[in-house]
Design a protein around this motif. Structure first.
Motif, mmCIF file in Angstrom:
data_model
loop_
_atom_site.group_PDB
_atom_site.id
_atom_site.type_symbol
_atom_site.label_atom_id
_atom_site.label_comp_id
_atom_site.label_asym_id
_atom_site.label_seq_id
_atom_site.Cartn_x
_atom_site.Cartn_y
_atom_site.Cartn_z
ATOM 1 N N VAL A 1 0.893 -1.253 0.313
ATOM 2 C CA VAL A 1 0.686 -0.201 0.578
ATOM 3 C C VAL A 1 0.485 1.680 -0.191
ATOM 4 O O VAL A 1 2.286 1.323 0.780
ATOM 5 C CB VAL A 1 -0.700 0.366 1.165
ATOM 6 N N ILE A 2 0.742 2.529 -0.459
ATOM 7 C CA ILE A 2 1.271 3.196 -0.941
ATOM 8 C C ILE A 2 -0.092 4.926 -1.142
ATOM 9 O O ILE A 2 -0.851 4.498 -0.620
ATOM 10 C CB ILE A 2 2.229 3.615 -2.099
ATOM 11 N N GLN A 3 0.877 5.725 -0.167
ATOM 12 C CA GLN A 3 0.286 7.822 0.344
ATOM 13 C C GLN A 3 0.268 8.286 -0.465
ATOM 14 O O GLN A 3 1.218 9.006 -1.420
ATOM 15 C CB GLN A 3 0.211 7.389 1.402
ATOM 16 N N PRO A 4 -0.903 8.650 -1.418
ATOM 17 C CA PRO A 4 -0.642 10.439 -1.880
ATOM 18 C C PRO A 4 0.386 10.802 -1.303
ATOM 19 O O PRO A 4 0.392 11.209 0.055
ATOM 20 C CB PRO A 4 -1.936 10.826 -1.976
ATOM 21 N N GLY A 5 1.268 11.592 -1.519
ATOM 22 C CA GLY A 5 2.200 12.129 -1.292
ATOM 23 C C GLY A 5 4.054 11.476 -0.496
ATOM 24 O O GLY A 5 5.031 12.356 -0.758
ATOM 25 N N GLN A 6 3.580 10.191 -0.542
ATOM 26 C CA GLN A 6 5.095 9.230 -0.188
ATOM 27 C C GLN A 6 5.565 9.404 -1.057
ATOM 28 O O GLN A 6 5.251 9.433 -2.814
ATOM 29 C CB GLN A 6 4.105 7.851 0.249
ATOM 30 N N LYS A 7 7.015 9.590 -0.823
ATOM 31 C CA LYS A 7 8.235 10.338 -1.506
ATOM 32 C C LYS A 7 9.421 8.456 -1.532
ATOM 33 O O LYS A 7 8.914 7.160 -1.009
ATOM 34 C CB LYS A 7 9.427 10.864 -1.249
ATOM 35 N N ILE A 8 9.230 7.650 -3.048
ATOM 36 C CA ILE A 8 9.165 6.285 -3.444
ATOM 37 C C ILE A 8 11.231 6.818 -4.479
ATOM 38 O O ILE A 8 10.691 7.649 -5.604
ATOM 39 C CB ILE A 8 8.426 5.721 -4.978
ATOM 40 N N LYS A 9 11.481 6.138 -3.724
ATOM 41 C CA LYS A 9 13.050 6.188 -4.767
ATOM 42 C C LYS A 9 12.929 5.594 -6.255
ATOM 43 O O LYS A 9 12.687 4.200 -5.095
ATOM 44 C CB LYS A 9 14.422 6.042 -3.199
ATOM 45 N N TYR A 10 13.739 5.587 -7.320
ATOM 46 C CA TYR A 10 14.188 4.331 -7.937
ATOM 47 C C TYR A 10 15.585 5.208 -8.784
ATOM 48 O O TYR A 10 16.115 5.982 -8.192
ATOM 49 C CB TYR A 10 13.220 4.495 -8.902
#
Length: 285
Positions: free
Chosen positions: A276-285
């Motif tokens: 589960v991910i949430q709006p505003g969450q930072k995802i590194k790639y």
């Protein structure tokens, strides 16, 4: 547009002596400040294909060859002569752009004034424009006007004032970046980095692979870096890119958009099932 010739004011005179320019709180003086502090920061931000020439070989004023020098780069060369002010009390503050009194500031003049205004503050007004002074009694200003050279002299601030000098020294990188933006309309993109401490058994290839880059990039980020590395040494590595989650996003959708497997995104960001991910969450790639 032709070349933009940026001159570090003062410097080596015709007789071999050295003119440091104003000093004050910046004890090295104007010329060395631009050569040792400002120009290196400017070079960092100059974009590919730029038309800027940084000149510091000699005191152009003392050699009395501004027009010849400018036109050696082309008849449409624009000149920016860099200085900072000095005065006895140490109270005067602010920078300005000097143009010939006959002229109204052009776009380049205004862009440069805006850099000074943003970082240090401005003084004087010319033809309704704050941050400018119009002069007809400066040699280079008059020579340029009489010979069709597009010229302005930038007084960045007062080296004799503690506040101005502190800004010029400590914020030189930010000032230089905006200076390049004022001249070129863009700056060279900078690779964001993190520090990495080399561990026993590390190799440059292994570090590069870990950070999804190449050995060549690591060596570019760390000038002088050799293939033989030692545990405990610190090097710069590319910082991961970051994606901000939007409403409706899923890991699989983000992965497809970025060209990265969603499982890799989950692992890199320690996201566990049910993912589960949430709006505003930072995802590194």
């Amino acid at each position: 547009m032709g070349k933009i010739l940026v001159i570090a004011g003062h410097g080596k005179n015709k007789n071999g002596s050295f003119d440091p320019g104003a000093t004050g709180k910046i004890t090295k003086g104007e010329h060395k400040y631009y050569v040792e502090n400002f120009f290196p920061a400017v070079r960092k931000y100059l974009p590919e294909g730029h038309n800027v020439v940084l000149f510091s070989s000699y005191n152009v004023y003392d050699h009395e060859n501004l027009v010849k020098l400018a036109k050696s780069y082309g008849s449409d060369t624009a000149v920016v002569e860099m200085h900072f002010d000095g005065e006895g009390t140490g109270n005067a503050r602010g920078g300005h752009v000097i143009i010939h009194s006959d002229y109204t500031p052009d776009v380049m003049d205004i862009n440069l004034r805006d850099v000074i205004k943003k970082h240090i503050g401005v003084r004087y007004t010319h033809k309704g424009h704050t941050g400018f002074s119009g002069r007809s009694n400066l040699r280079n200003c008059t020579l340029a006007r009489n010979n069709g050279v597009n010229y302005r002299l930038v007084e960045l601030g007062f080296g004799s004032n503690a506040t101005d000098a502190n800004i010029m020294l400590k914020n030189v990188d930010a000032i230089a970046k905006d200076f390049v933006l004022a001249l070129c309309g863009k700056v060279k993109s900078q690779t964001m980095t993190n520090a990495y401490t080399i561990k026993s058994g590390d190799t440059l290839w292994g570090i590069a692979n870990k950070y999804k880059t190449t050995v060549a990039v690591l060596q570019k980020l760390n000038p002088g870096l050799k293939s033989l590395i030692h545990p405990g040494d610190k090097i710069k590595v590319p910082a991961p890119k970051v994606y901000t989650v939007k409403s409706g996003d899923t890991l699989s959708g983000i992965g497809a958009r970025l060209g990265v497997k969603w499982q890799t995104l989950a692992s890199t960001n320690n996201i566990k099932a049910p993912y589960v991910i949430q709006p505003g969450q930072k995802i590194k790639y």
